[in-house]
Each structure stands twice: as C-alpha cells, then as structure tokens.
Design a protein around this motif. Structure first.
Motif, short mmCIF file in Angstrom:
data_model
loop_
_atom_site.label_atom_id
_atom_site.label_comp_id
_atom_site.label_asym_id
_atom_site.label_seq_id
_atom_site.Cartn_x
_atom_site.Cartn_y
_atom_site.Cartn_z
N ASP A 119 147.82 51.38 143.15
CA ASP A 119 148.30 52.03 144.37
C ASP A 119 148.34 53.56 144.25
OD1 ASP A 119 150.31 52.07 142.49
OD2 ASP A 119 151.93 51.63 143.90
N LEU A 120 147.80 54.12 143.16
CA LEU A 120 147.81 55.57 142.97
C LEU A 120 146.67 56.20 143.77
CD1 LEU A 120 148.96 58.07 141.55
CD2 LEU A 120 147.44 57.58 139.62
N ALA A 121 147.03 57.05 144.74
CA ALA A 121 146.05 57.69 145.61
C ALA A 121 145.78 59.12 145.13
CB ALA A 121 146.54 57.71 147.05
N PHE A 122 144.56 59.38 144.73
CA PHE A 122 144.17 60.72 144.31
C PHE A 122 142.64 60.82 144.37
CE2 PHE A 122 143.80 58.24 140.54
CZ PHE A 122 142.95 58.87 139.65
N THR A 123 142.10 61.98 144.06
CA THR A 123 140.66 62.21 144.12
C THR A 123 140.11 62.44 142.71
OG1 THR A 123 140.77 63.16 146.34
CG2 THR A 123 138.83 63.69 145.02
N VAL A 124 139.05 61.73 142.39
CA VAL A 124 138.38 61.90 141.10
C VAL A 124 137.06 62.61 141.30
CG1 VAL A 124 137.18 60.68 139.23
CG2 VAL A 124 139.45 59.93 139.94
N VAL A 125 136.80 63.60 140.47
CA VAL A 125 135.50 64.24 140.39
C VAL A 125 134.92 63.88 139.02
CG1 VAL A 125 134.23 66.42 140.40
CG2 VAL A 125 136.26 66.16 141.84
N THR A 126 133.72 63.35 138.99
CA THR A 126 133.13 62.97 137.70
C THR A 126 131.63 63.15 137.70
OG1 THR A 126 133.04 61.24 135.99
CG2 THR A 126 132.90 60.52 138.30
N HIS A 127 131.09 63.48 136.52
CA HIS A 127 129.63 63.53 136.34
C HIS A 127 129.17 62.33 135.52
CE1 HIS A 127 131.22 65.16 132.67
NE2 HIS A 127 130.05 65.47 132.15
N SER A 128 130.04 61.32 135.44
CA SER A 128 129.75 60.11 134.68
C SER A 128 129.51 58.94 135.64
CB SER A 128 130.91 59.77 133.75
OG SER A 128 130.79 58.45 133.27
N PRO A 129 128.29 58.40 135.70
CA PRO A 129 128.03 57.23 136.56
C PRO A 129 128.92 56.04 136.19
CG PRO A 129 125.97 58.17 135.76
CD PRO A 129 127.06 58.85 135.01
N SER A 130 129.18 55.84 134.91
CA SER A 130 129.98 54.68 134.50
C SER A 130 131.45 54.84 134.93
CB SER A 130 129.88 54.46 132.99
OG SER A 130 130.24 55.62 132.28
N ILE A 131 131.97 56.04 134.90
CA ILE A 131 133.34 56.27 135.40
C ILE A 131 133.39 56.03 136.90
CG2 ILE A 131 135.12 58.03 135.80
CD1 ILE A 131 135.05 57.08 132.91
N ALA A 132 132.41 56.53 137.63
CA ALA A 132 132.38 56.33 139.08
C ALA A 132 132.33 54.85 139.44
CB ALA A 132 131.17 57.07 139.67
#
Length: 249
Positions: A112-125
């Motif tokens: 339920d944690l709402a936040f924004t992720v920025v990533t250059h990792s396809p596996s993290i996305a």
C-alpha cells in the motif's frame, strides 16, 4: 624468499591492513620495487587484488555475473533491504539502482506504499509491475548485461530531468581511500549522475564489499549520505564515516 611465498605474504598483509604500498613492501621484503610491482601485476591478473597508483587494494568479490550474484549472501542482502525499505516515505520520488540487493528490496515493499520509482534497471521495473501504488519511470539506454542496467548518453539525458528524494545505490566496493567503486566505467558515470539528482544517496553494502575496491571510481565516500551495512565496519572506517557525516545503519 621465493616469489610465490612473497605473494602469499602480500595477500596476508593486504587482508590485515586493507591496503599495501609498493615502496613499503619493497623495504619489508628487501627487494626492488620492480619485483614488488611484478608480484602485484601477477596477483591482479589472477583477480586477487586491485592495483592502484603506488600499490594495491583488496579486490571486490561482488563482480561476478548477475545470475551468480543473485544467490550470494541472500540473508545479508535481505537484512540490508529491510532497513532500506523503511527509509521510503509516501509520495517520495526514489531512484532505485540495478543490482541483486535492490532486487531484494523491491520484494519487501509494503503493497500500500504509494511513491514514484525512477530506475534504469529493466528487472527492477518489471518487479514493480505488481505494485499498483508505485508509479514507475524507466530510463532507457544501452543495456549493460553484467548488471542488467541501461548506460550511456541516453541515460544521462533522461536523468537530468529528475529531482529525487532518495537514490538507493549499489556498489561493488567501499574503501577509505578508493571511495565508492564499481566494475564498469560507463556504469560508474551513471551512478555518479544519479546521485547528483537525489537529495540523499543511500549506499547498500554487504560485508564482502567493505574495505575493497574495483577498477572504476563512482566518487568519494562523501557522495553517500547513508550507508546500510550488515556488519559493523572496523574502527578506522567508522571514524572516517563519522568525520564525513555519513550515517551508518
């Protein structure tokens, strides 16, 4: 003393002192600096140390292929990941680096944690697909297969438009003189640029990365605002981190 015996002594000294200098070793073993430099070259070629100007540092063990690293020190990575997740607050913009420790971190995110992720990792996305409260911004570029992250000019251009609260950075080495290091030149540049776009940089460090170094510098230790470790650093490292106002969790 035979060269093979001398090299074993050098490795023992390096393990104890976390750094060796060619000039000091030359005096200790009563041989020329050329002989010492040859020993260091041969040890480096075997992957047993990391050469630097004037001597050598312990080599990082965290430079194995991604699939291999996923199964190394899992319990340690999960402990670090649990602590890292607690730093994320609702509504924040958070940059998440690629790597096996950050992969464990995203598994532990509260649903339920709402936040924004920025990533250059396809596996993290991809790992965040099942978290509907998390907005995911992917930064693309040339795929660096070893770490499964994007690198290159396109990545640097994309992150220049981001202002983040936190950056969870993965490294392969943390050393008092070498600073924060990794095993790829392009990846080091991307990590440095990501850190510049975040208010705070959190470095996640399993025990085998402390007091070791890789070939390419990300930056000084002071690039980090927080270090999350799974074992107490030695006294010298603790004093240095306090002096640089780096929080240790």
């Amino acid at each position: 003393m035979l060269s093979s015996q001398r090299k074993q002594h050098i490795l023992a000294i390096l393990s104890e002192e976390k750094q060796v200098m060619s000039s000091e070793l030359s005096q200790r073993f009563a041989v020329s600096e050329d002989s010492i430099r040859r020993d260091l070259r041969e040890l480096a070629a075997e992957g047993l140390l990391q050469r630097v100007h004037g001597g050598a540092l312990p080599v990082s063990a965290a430079i194995a292929p991604f699939e291999t690293r996923k199964s190394v020190q899992i319990s340690s990575k999960r402990l670090i990941a649990q602590k890292a997740v607690q730093l994320i607050q609702p509504g924040q913009v958070v940059i998440i680096d690629g790597g096996t420790t950050t992969a464990e971190m995203v598994k532990l995110l509260p649903p339920d944690l709402a936040f924004t992720v920025v990533t250059h990792s396809p596996s993290i996305a991809v790992a965040l697909v099942d978290y509907p409260q998390v907005d995911v911004i992917m930064i693309g570029g040339l795929l660096y297969r070893h770490s499964v992250v994007a690198v290159g000019a396109a990545v640097l251009e994309g992150i220049a438009r981001i202002n983040a609260d936190l950056f969870f950075m993965g490294v392969t080495g943390v050393h008092k003189t070498a600073g924060l290091t990794t095993g790829n030149y392009e990846e080091a540049g991307v990590k440095r640029a990501l850190s510049a776009r975040a208010a705070e940089t959190v470095v996640m460090v399993s025990n085998e990365k402390l007091n070791s170094a890789s070939a390419f510098a990300i930056g000084e230790l002071s690039l980090a605002s927080t270090l999350i470790v799974d074992a107490q650093p030695d006294d010298e490292m603790c004093q240095l981190l306090r002096k640089k106002h780096i929080t240790v969790l």
